[in-house]
Design a protein around this motif. Structure first.
Motif, short mmCIF file in Angstrom:
data_model
loop_
_atom_site.label_atom_id
_atom_site.label_comp_id
_atom_site.label_asym_id
_atom_site.label_seq_id
_atom_site.Cartn_x
_atom_site.Cartn_y
_atom_site.Cartn_z
N GLY A 162 0.84 -1.21 0.00
CA GLY A 162 0.00 0.00 0.00
C GLY A 162 0.86 1.25 0.00
N ARG A 163 1.91 1.23 0.83
CA ARG A 163 2.83 2.39 0.89
C ARG A 163 3.50 2.61 -0.47
NH1 ARG A 163 3.21 4.69 5.62
NH2 ARG A 163 2.83 3.47 7.50
N LYS A 164 3.91 1.50 -1.08
CA LYS A 164 4.59 1.59 -2.39
C LYS A 164 3.62 2.17 -3.43
CE LYS A 164 6.76 -1.59 -5.75
NZ LYS A 164 7.95 -0.86 -6.14
N LEU A 165 2.38 1.72 -3.38
CA LEU A 165 1.37 2.19 -4.35
C LEU A 165 1.11 3.70 -4.17
CD1 LEU A 165 -0.80 1.24 -6.48
CD2 LEU A 165 -2.40 1.11 -4.56
N ILE A 166 0.93 4.08 -2.92
CA ILE A 166 0.64 5.49 -2.62
C ILE A 166 1.79 6.39 -3.07
CG2 ILE A 166 0.49 7.09 -0.67
CD1 ILE A 166 -1.10 4.91 0.80
N LYS A 167 2.99 5.96 -2.68
CA LYS A 167 4.17 6.77 -3.02
C LYS A 167 4.33 6.87 -4.53
CE LYS A 167 9.05 7.08 -1.98
NZ LYS A 167 10.24 6.34 -1.60
N GLY A 168 4.18 5.72 -5.19
CA GLY A 168 4.37 5.68 -6.64
C GLY A 168 3.35 6.53 -7.38
N ILE A 169 2.08 6.38 -7.03
CA ILE A 169 1.04 7.15 -7.72
C ILE A 169 1.18 8.64 -7.39
CG2 ILE A 169 -1.45 7.57 -7.87
CD1 ILE A 169 -1.95 4.62 -7.76
N GLY A 170 1.49 8.90 -6.13
CA GLY A 170 1.67 10.30 -5.71
C GLY A 170 2.78 10.97 -6.51
N ASN A 171 3.90 10.27 -6.68
CA ASN A 171 5.03 10.84 -7.43
C ASN A 171 4.70 11.03 -8.90
OD1 ASN A 171 6.68 11.05 -5.22
ND2 ASN A 171 7.69 9.07 -5.53
N GLU A 172 4.04 10.03 -9.48
CA GLU A 172 3.67 10.15 -10.90
C GLU A 172 2.72 11.34 -11.10
OE1 GLU A 172 4.98 8.71 -13.43
OE2 GLU A 172 6.25 7.47 -12.13
N ALA A 173 1.80 11.51 -10.14
CA ALA A 173 0.87 12.65 -10.23
C ALA A 173 1.65 13.96 -10.24
CB ALA A 173 -0.11 12.61 -9.06
N LEU A 174 2.59 14.08 -9.30
CA LEU A 174 3.40 15.31 -9.23
C LEU A 174 4.14 15.56 -10.54
CD1 LEU A 174 4.90 15.15 -5.62
CD2 LEU A 174 3.29 16.85 -6.50
N GLY A 175 4.63 14.48 -11.12
CA GLY A 175 5.36 14.59 -12.38
C GLY A 175 4.51 15.14 -13.51
#
Lengths: 261, 401
Positions: free
Chosen positions: B312-325
């Protein structure tokens, strides 16, 4: 939202005063029959319920506007003994209210009664399917206006609606009909419900409900179609803050419990 | 769509409840599923989805988990419903009461509502009181006292149900004082997970204060662990947040797709529990109990809560970063094992609905209105695939704006 809860007949009376009578404006704007009946007349109709609500309808420049503060000038004042007394008149019964003329012009009284009859004809057509597209569009336009102005009355004065609106998220809802110039909006901020016809000008909607055509809207407003299946079949499209539309729809769908159109 | 058209002629709503197209994205989400395996499912048109709803939480280990399916198949050969319960029933009750320490007994049903409604009745029977406190907007099932719907509900159904806002201890204490001596129970989820809204975790000391007041006022504390149970802690979500309920209700993760629910309670409620009639045509179903026993074993062996939290942490971090990008900022709420996501500056869901529609076209099922679920079948590679698909969806969304 601290208004008093009302009885069934008081709520129906408020629906007649604040939701049905304002539909006269739509009738005048959109039908040649109504325009012809009013002609160039300017006058006011004041309606008072004993110990209760009061509205003033101002007929001017081909419009009918509700104004509760404007003093009555060239007009007719109707007095009703009770909410039921008015309800019977609005439902088509022969009822004699107290009448007072500021200037004796019985022609204005006849015009008003003819407009009321025409409104009833549009709201309760014998067979909508045999009517032309223009008639059906006007029918839906009037229903939509009544639904949205009625919404506020129920949310303020009916217990189940008041409970539901308190659980409804705040925002602005737009209900419209695809490819037609027919829309109504309502906003809820936790204290007040405001409603209007057409697209909202002051703010973008938080939820949009779009009916595929006027016939679908008519059926939806009259609880004659399965709304969930209609969404799945793309006959009704919903986008945005759906619980807001759900909460408002819950209240709108309660209007027929009071008002038989 | 043809299938739904047929359905809408013979089924009110076409599809009802949480799976209704109206509750999701009618223009983007599939209406009917055909099969599923692991963390993926296929709709009736053959489209594949990497799944982050897991049957709305009922799949904890993954679709078609081999050990669970084997246990269910073996029991199916012997039979599922008899005139009597099978020996699996006491075995499952023993397993659960050993796992969930506060509990001395267990009963079984089929759905969450079966259990929450029964638990409320037990509380009323035990205390001789009428009133039930709950959190505003919390979901506890579809029975009249708690349904979020309004059809067919009369005022009397909710006359003794009193809501207060999540984390609002003052409002809770006000209700307790107002109805002193009348409150049978507080029913509460371990964290607040409304649809169409951020999940909210308990503030520090919230549950401890709640528990203290309940003990003092002799109000039973019912934990509705239907949605979160076994996902945050195998020993029950109360251990994750450091409090002890009197009764706890479980469902969702308990059977990995086999329908079973359970309520567990303390010794002093045993007699009251026997007085509240509890039964159902299929409630003694041995297949679900066989599946549940193995599911519990497998969840332990997979260390499910830590697996879900890590992914879950990996998913949140990954999607959050892609969104920022791509110029978007996301807000995640709730525990990482069951996250709820929305655009940080959006309250009306338009953008989120569009994003989830685009993600669905990229083969990833992310719900815009509900918290997500992961399962033991999800791997780090699956999470990478989801993040890549989310990135493509963000790119398309950015292009549309």
């Amino acid at each position: 939202m601290s208004a008093q809860l009302k009885s069934h007949s008081e709520i129906l009376c408020r629906l007649h005063l604040y939701a049905v009578l304002p539909a006269l404006d739509d009738l005048l704007k959109n039908t040649t029959e109504a325009k012809k009946i009013l002609g160039g007349r300017t006058f006011s109709i004041s309606i008072s319920i004993h110990n209760g609500a009061k509205v003033i309808l101002s007929f001017k420049d081909g419009r009918c506007l509700i104004d509760e503060t404007r003093p009555l000038d060239d007009g007719i004042h109707f007095f009703f003994r009770s909410p039921d007394h008015l309800n019977r008149l609005m439902q088509g019964s022969l009822v004699l209210p107290g009448v007072e003329f500021t200037t004796f012009r019985p022609g204005n009284l006849i015009v008003f009664l003819r407009l009321l009859n025409l409104l009833r004809k549009y709201l309760r057509p014998r067979d909508l399917t045999t009517r032309d597209a223009q008639f059906r569009a006007n029918h839906v336009r009037l229903l939509l206006g009544i639904a949205f102005f009625g919404l506020r009355q129920l949310a303020e004065h009916e217990e189940a609606s008041r409970r539901r609106i308190q659980e409804t998220p705040h925002g602005l809802a737009l209900f419209s009909i695809e490819n037609e110039n027919l829309a109504a909006w309502a906003s809820w901020d936790g204290v007040n419900i405001l409603a209007g016809k057409g697209e909202p000008e002051h703010k973008s909607p938080d939820v949009i409900v779009t009916f595929k055509d006027a016939a679908i809207a008519y059926q939806a407003l009259n609880e004659k179609l399965d709304p969930m299946a209609s969404i799945g079949l793309h006959l009704i499209q919903t986008r945005g803050l759906l619980p807001l539309a759900d909460g408002l729809s819950f209240i709108i769908e309660r209007i027929p419990r009071f008002l038989t159109l | 769509m043809e299938l739904f058209r047929r359905a809408s002629k013979v089924i009110p709503g076409g599809i009802y409840g949480h799976a209704s197209p109206a509750a999701g994205l009618p223009n983007a989400f599939p209406y009917y599923a055909e099969r599923a395996k692991g963390c993926k499912y296929w709709d009736v048109d053959g489209r594949e989805y990497l799944d982050f709803m897991c049957g709305y939480g009922t799949i904890s280990l993954g679709y078609g988990h081999p050990a669970v399916e084997e246990a269910a198949a073996k029991q199916r050969e012997k039979g599922s419903i008899f005139n009597h319960p099978s020996a699996l029933m006491p075995e499952l009750a023993e397993t659960l009461t050993e796992l969930i320490e506060f509990a001395d007994w267990a009963v079984f049903g089929k759905n969450g509502s079966d259990m929450t409604t029964w638990a409320v009745q037990v509380a009323r029977e035990f205390t001789g009181r009428k009133k039930i406190l709950k959190i505003q907007g919390a979901y506890h099932g579809v029975d009249p006292w708690c349904t979020p719907g309004s059809g067919g509900i009369i005022e009397e159904d909710v006359a003794h149900i009193h809501p207060f806002p999540w984390n609002d201890l003052e409002a809770f204490q006000t209700l307790v004082a107002r109805y002193r001596g009348e409150v049978a129970a507080l029913i509460i989820t371990p964290f607040h997970h409304p649809s169409f809204g951020d999940s909210e975790m308990p503030e520090e000391d919230f549950f401890q204060q709640i528990e203290k007041v309940c003990r003092k006022e002799e109000i039973l504390l019912i934990l509705d662990d239907i949605r979160a149970g076994f996902r945050l802690a195998l020993e029950g979500s109360h251990t994750y947040f450091g409090f002890e309920p009197d009764i706890a209700c479980y469902c969702k993760a308990l059977g990995n797709g086999y329908n079973i629910s359970a309520t567990l309670g303390r010794e002093y409620l045993r007699v009251s529990a026997t007085k509240v009639f509890l039964t159902g045509s299929y409630w003694n179903d041995a297949v679900s109990m066989a599946a549940s026993l193995i599911c519990l074993r497998e969840m332990q062996s997979a260390k499910l809560p830590s697996h879900l939290e890590k992914l879950g942490r990996k998913l949140i971090k990954g999607i959050g970063n892609e969104a920022l990008g791509h110029g978007f900022k996301m807000r995640f709420s709730g525990p990482p094992a069951m996250p709820f996501m929305r655009f940080a500056d959006e309250k009306n869901f338009f953008q989120l609905q569009r994003f989830c529609a685009l993600a669905a076209t990229e083969g990833v099922f992310l719900h815009p209105h509900h918290n997500w679920f992961l399962s033991a079948a999800h791997t780090a590679i699956d999470i990478d695939h989801a993040i890549e698909a989310a990135s493509r969806a963000f790119a398309l969304l950015a292009k549309e704006q």
